[in-house]
Scaffold this active site. Sequence first.
Site, mmCIF file in Angstrom:
data_model
loop_
_atom_site.group_PDB
_atom_site.id
_atom_site.type_symbol
_atom_site.label_atom_id
_atom_site.label_comp_id
_atom_site.label_asym_id
_atom_site.label_seq_id
_atom_site.Cartn_x
_atom_site.Cartn_y
_atom_site.Cartn_z
ATOM 1 N N LYS A 172 0.825 -1.216 0.000
ATOM 2 C CA LYS A 172 0.000 0.000 0.000
ATOM 3 C C LYS A 172 0.853 1.256 0.000
ATOM 4 O O LYS A 172 0.441 2.273 -0.556
ATOM 5 C CB LYS A 172 -0.991 -0.004 1.173
ATOM 6 C CG LYS A 172 -2.066 -1.061 0.991
ATOM 7 C CD LYS A 172 -3.430 -0.658 1.505
ATOM 8 C CE LYS A 172 -4.469 -1.682 1.028
ATOM 9 N NZ LYS A 172 -5.777 -1.547 1.599
ATOM 10 N N LYS A 223 -4.191 -10.552 -6.846
ATOM 11 C CA LYS A 223 -5.519 -10.831 -6.301
ATOM 12 C C LYS A 223 -6.566 -9.838 -6.835
ATOM 13 O O LYS A 223 -6.242 -8.692 -7.153
ATOM 14 C CB LYS A 223 -5.492 -10.847 -4.772
ATOM 15 C CG LYS A 223 -5.416 -9.504 -4.110
ATOM 16 C CD LYS A 223 -5.832 -9.606 -2.635
ATOM 17 C CE LYS A 223 -6.061 -8.206 -2.093
ATOM 18 N NZ LYS A 223 -6.779 -8.136 -0.853
ATOM 19 N N LYS A 274 -10.751 -4.525 -4.826
ATOM 20 C CA LYS A 274 -11.691 -3.407 -4.989
ATOM 21 C C LYS A 274 -11.037 -2.243 -5.700
ATOM 22 O O LYS A 274 -11.656 -1.527 -6.456
ATOM 23 C CB LYS A 274 -12.097 -2.863 -3.613
ATOM 24 C CG LYS A 274 -12.992 -3.702 -2.809
ATOM 25 C CD LYS A 274 -13.451 -2.849 -1.617
ATOM 26 C CE LYS A 274 -13.697 -3.675 -0.378
ATOM 27 N NZ LYS A 274 -12.522 -3.869 0.469
#
Length: 332
Positions: free
Chosen positions: A116, A198, A201
């Site tokens: 992140k 993966k 969202k």
Amino acid sequence: MENEKRKIALSLIQPSGTITLGNYLGALKNWVDMQEKFDCIFALADLHTITVRQEPAKMRKNILDAYASILACGIDVEKSLFFIQSHVHTHAELAWILNCYTQFGELSRMTQFKDKSAKHADNINAGLFTYPALMAADILLYQADLVPVGADQVQHLELTRDIANRFNGLYPNVFKVPEAYVPKTGARVMSLQDPTRKMSKSDENVNGCVHLLDDADTIMRKFKRAVTDSEAVVRYAEGKDGINNLIDIYSTITGLSREQIEKDFDGKGYGDFKAAVGEAVVEHLKPIRAEYEKLIKDKAYLEECYRKADDIALRISQRTLSKAKKKIGFIL
Ligand code: ATP
Ligand code: LTN
């Protein structure tokens, strides 16, 4: 049996955008099934979402949408607690305390932090770094036995266990040390466009990610465009990431084994297989979407559900927080 104490299962999900098929198969479907066997505690981790900058109006919408979508998936408020993290102040309070029992080195090793911070290089805030201490607080406040999470959260859960053990070593018997509960299939749904990553969202490629509330045409289109390989044989094997992902999605939805799926599609092409997976997903999500449409119109009912759960969560979590504070040496 009736008197036997059931284990406590607990999990949270971030309302950081519309819920994906990955969230559903990796987490929510499992939550629904767990309600039969365990005392379940679920919540929206809205405090966690602000580690990434949010737009206020969108954030409010995302929270309510996520609450309604998760109820629509089959979370039953008569059986389980389902509350909103930021409404229960004990989470932020215990998180501060646990921060002081978590090492810088431990947090530096978290792969989600590394991912992140690479993705949001302009906003590597302290919250993003100490995120796992808040997650540990979420779990430890409720003396949870089991924590259902996707494979990507296992590292955070290991850290929670380390924090709990360290704390208990200093001040005995405060926290239950929880176990991860990772489903076998569906544990890691991959992007339809890049099956080595993966499904997420926040994926920039809209075709890689199927959302729970996508309409039938959109879902079919995304599956038809799914990246596969040139072998044109439906079989599960190393190096066939795209097909493996589709087989796993199909298997989780239909309950068929990988072997059975290979047999059923023997001699058929990828086009047929992709259409079959798409149709199975559409059929499975249809009732969920209908229920969501009904719930999202009834804001008063949604509020009644979360207020009730917030109050109970506060009461339960206060017990653990007071115990921890007392043992540390605070005057209560
Ligand atoms: P973001 O894109 O903001 O990182 P996300 O879609 O990865 O979000 P989270 O809110 O981090 O989702 O995760 C919610 C739950 O869904 C977690 O238990 C996580 O393990 C699970 N989950 C998320 N993505 C997947 C996936 N692709 N496959 C299986 N489980 C998943
Ligand atoms: N970090 C998790 C969400 C989360 C969670 C938790 C999961 C926050 N608190 C407690 C399980 C238990 C995520 O991003 N998926």
